[in-house]
Write a protein that holds these residues in place. Structure first.
Motif, PDB file in Angstrom:
ATOM      1  N   THR A 135      19.303  -3.387  -2.298  1.00  0.00           N
ATOM      2  CA  THR A 135      18.283  -4.283  -2.859  1.00  0.00           C
ATOM      3  C   THR A 135      17.629  -3.658  -4.081  1.00  0.00           C
ATOM      4  OG1 THR A 135      17.870  -5.226  -0.677  1.00  0.00           O
ATOM      5  CG2 THR A 135      16.145  -5.530  -2.334  1.00  0.00           C
ATOM      6  N   THR A 136      17.315  -2.381  -3.988  1.00  0.00           N
ATOM      7  CA  THR A 136      16.689  -1.674  -5.112  1.00  0.00           C
ATOM      8  C   THR A 136      17.615  -1.657  -6.322  1.00  0.00           C
ATOM      9  OG1 THR A 136      15.443  -0.284  -3.573  1.00  0.00           O
ATOM     10  CG2 THR A 136      15.655   0.520  -5.842  1.00  0.00           C
ATOM     11  N   LEU A 137      18.893  -1.401  -6.090  1.00  0.00           N
ATOM     12  CA  LEU A 137      19.863  -1.385  -7.191  1.00  0.00           C
ATOM     13  C   LEU A 137      20.002  -2.771  -7.816  1.00  0.00           C
ATOM     14  CD1 LEU A 137      22.658   0.913  -5.753  1.00  0.00           C
ATOM     15  CD2 LEU A 137      21.026   1.456  -7.569  1.00  0.00           C
ATOM     16  N   SER A 138      20.030  -3.779  -6.979  1.00  0.00           N
ATOM     17  CA  SER A 138      20.139  -5.146  -7.482  1.00  0.00           C
ATOM     18  C   SER A 138      18.944  -5.497  -8.358  1.00  0.00           C
ATOM     19  CB  SER A 138      20.230  -6.115  -6.291  1.00  0.00           C
ATOM     20  OG  SER A 138      20.227  -7.439  -6.738  1.00  0.00           O
ATOM     21  N   ILE A 147      16.870   6.220  -7.366  1.00  0.00           N
ATOM     22  CA  ILE A 147      17.962   5.584  -6.609  1.00  0.00           C
ATOM     23  C   ILE A 147      19.073   5.161  -7.566  1.00  0.00           C
ATOM     24  CG2 ILE A 147      18.561   3.534  -5.238  1.00  0.00           C
ATOM     25  CD1 ILE A 147      15.735   3.833  -3.931  1.00  0.00           C
ATOM     26  N   PHE A 148      18.702   4.543  -8.686  1.00  0.00           N
ATOM     27  CA  PHE A 148      19.669   4.100  -9.695  1.00  0.00           C
ATOM     28  C   PHE A 148      20.487   5.284 -10.215  1.00  0.00           C
ATOM     29  CE2 PHE A 148      20.898   3.078 -14.032  1.00  0.00           C
ATOM     30  CZ  PHE A 148      21.399   1.789 -13.909  1.00  0.00           C
ATOM     31  N   LEU A 180      17.097  -4.433 -15.866  1.00  0.00           N
ATOM     32  CA  LEU A 180      17.765  -3.900 -17.053  1.00  0.00           C
ATOM     33  C   LEU A 180      18.475  -5.013 -17.820  1.00  0.00           C
ATOM     34  CD1 LEU A 180      19.125  -0.575 -15.547  1.00  0.00           C
ATOM     35  CD2 LEU A 180      17.273  -0.826 -17.206  1.00  0.00           C
ATOM     36  N   ARG A 181      19.099  -5.945 -17.116  1.00  0.00           N
ATOM     37  CA  ARG A 181      19.773  -7.064 -17.773  1.00  0.00           C
ATOM     38  C   ARG A 181      18.772  -7.875 -18.598  1.00  0.00           C
ATOM     39  NH1 ARG A 181      21.646  -9.858 -13.551  1.00  0.00           N
ATOM     40  NH2 ARG A 181      23.486  -8.568 -13.383  1.00  0.00           N
ATOM     41  N   GLY A 182      17.571  -8.040 -18.056  1.00  0.00           N
ATOM     42  CA  GLY A 182      16.539  -8.797 -18.763  1.00  0.00           C
ATOM     43  C   GLY A 182      15.940  -8.061 -19.944  1.00  0.00           C
ATOM     44  N   ARG A 183      15.886  -6.745 -19.876  1.00  0.00           N
ATOM     45  CA  ARG A 183      15.240  -5.952 -20.921  1.00  0.00           C
ATOM     46  C   ARG A 183      16.181  -5.518 -22.039  1.00  0.00           C
ATOM     47  NH1 ARG A 183      11.652  -1.722 -17.343  1.00  0.00           N
ATOM     48  NH2 ARG A 183      10.186  -3.230 -16.481  1.00  0.00           N
ATOM     49  N   LEU A 184      17.465  -5.372 -21.732  1.00  0.00           N
ATOM     50  CA  LEU A 184      18.435  -4.872 -22.714  1.00  0.00           C
ATOM     51  C   LEU A 184      19.133  -6.031 -23.418  1.00  0.00           C
ATOM     52  CD1 LEU A 184      20.097  -2.070 -20.554  1.00  0.00           C
ATOM     53  CD2 LEU A 184      18.618  -1.702 -22.533  1.00  0.00           C
TER      54      LEU A 184
END
Length: 185
Positions: free
Chosen positions: A160-163, A133-134, A169-173
């Motif tokens: 919702t999936t994109l959010s 989806i991303f 990703l924000r948390g991991r990168l």
């Protein structure tokens, strides 16, 4: 002070040497990058030149604090996509195309390459359906409706999936890698 910072400093001080150095360092790689979106090298060169002119005449460098390279690539991408839209041409690129172009263009810039690699790894680490989806929305430029139809889900589920994917990703990168991702999509 690295080369990009030096160029940015010169530009902000109104020194045209900054524009010359900017052109020398980025013109050819940006033309290669633009050629991924348009059909001819001449179109790619024209669009990159327009970005440089806009960058200089519009005093856009004054708002760039860091990551001038990412800013330029994002500007070229937008210029190419707008050109395609105006001319009824569509060319889709995936993360592989972006990564390959960035690695080819900057073999000596390990930090930049590491950030792109980190982005790719984290996108690949997303659950399969989330990743699909991303990729569909952000790299294949499909609409929410098209993705929803393809996966037989609602548009709200796509959103919702994109959010959730962006939050993951924000948390991991690192903040720099996440900023680069935002510029790429």
């Amino acid at each position: 002070m690295n080369q990009e910072d030096k160029i940015l400093h010169l530009l902000k001080n109104g020194n045209k040497l900054g524009l010359e150095l900017l052109f020398r360092q980025f013109y050819k790689p940006l033309v290669v990058y633009a050629s991924k979106f348009v059909r001819t090298e001449q179109e790619a060169e024209d669009l990159v030149q327009e970005v440089f002119i806009s960058f200089w005449e519009g005093d856009k460098f004054s708002s760039v604090q860091k990551y001038m390279r990412a800013y330029l690539y994002h500007s070229v991408k937008n210029k190419c996509l707008n050109y395609q839209k105006a001319n009824g041409k569509i060319a889709l690129c995936g993360i592989e195309d972006y990564a390959n172009t960035l690695f080819e263009s900057f073999p000596d810039d390990e930090t930049f390459a590491e950030k792109v690699a980190a982005i790719k790894i984290e996108i690949e680490a997303l659950p399969q359906r989330t990743r699909d989806i991303f990729m569909g929305v952000y790299f294949h430029k499909l609409s929410y409706g098209e993705v929803a139809e393809e996966f037989n889900i609602s548009k709200n589920t796509v959103k919702t999936t994109l959010s959730r994917a962006m939050k993951t990703l924000r948390g991991r990168l690192s903040s720099e890698a996440f900023t680069l991702l935002l510029l790429l999509i």
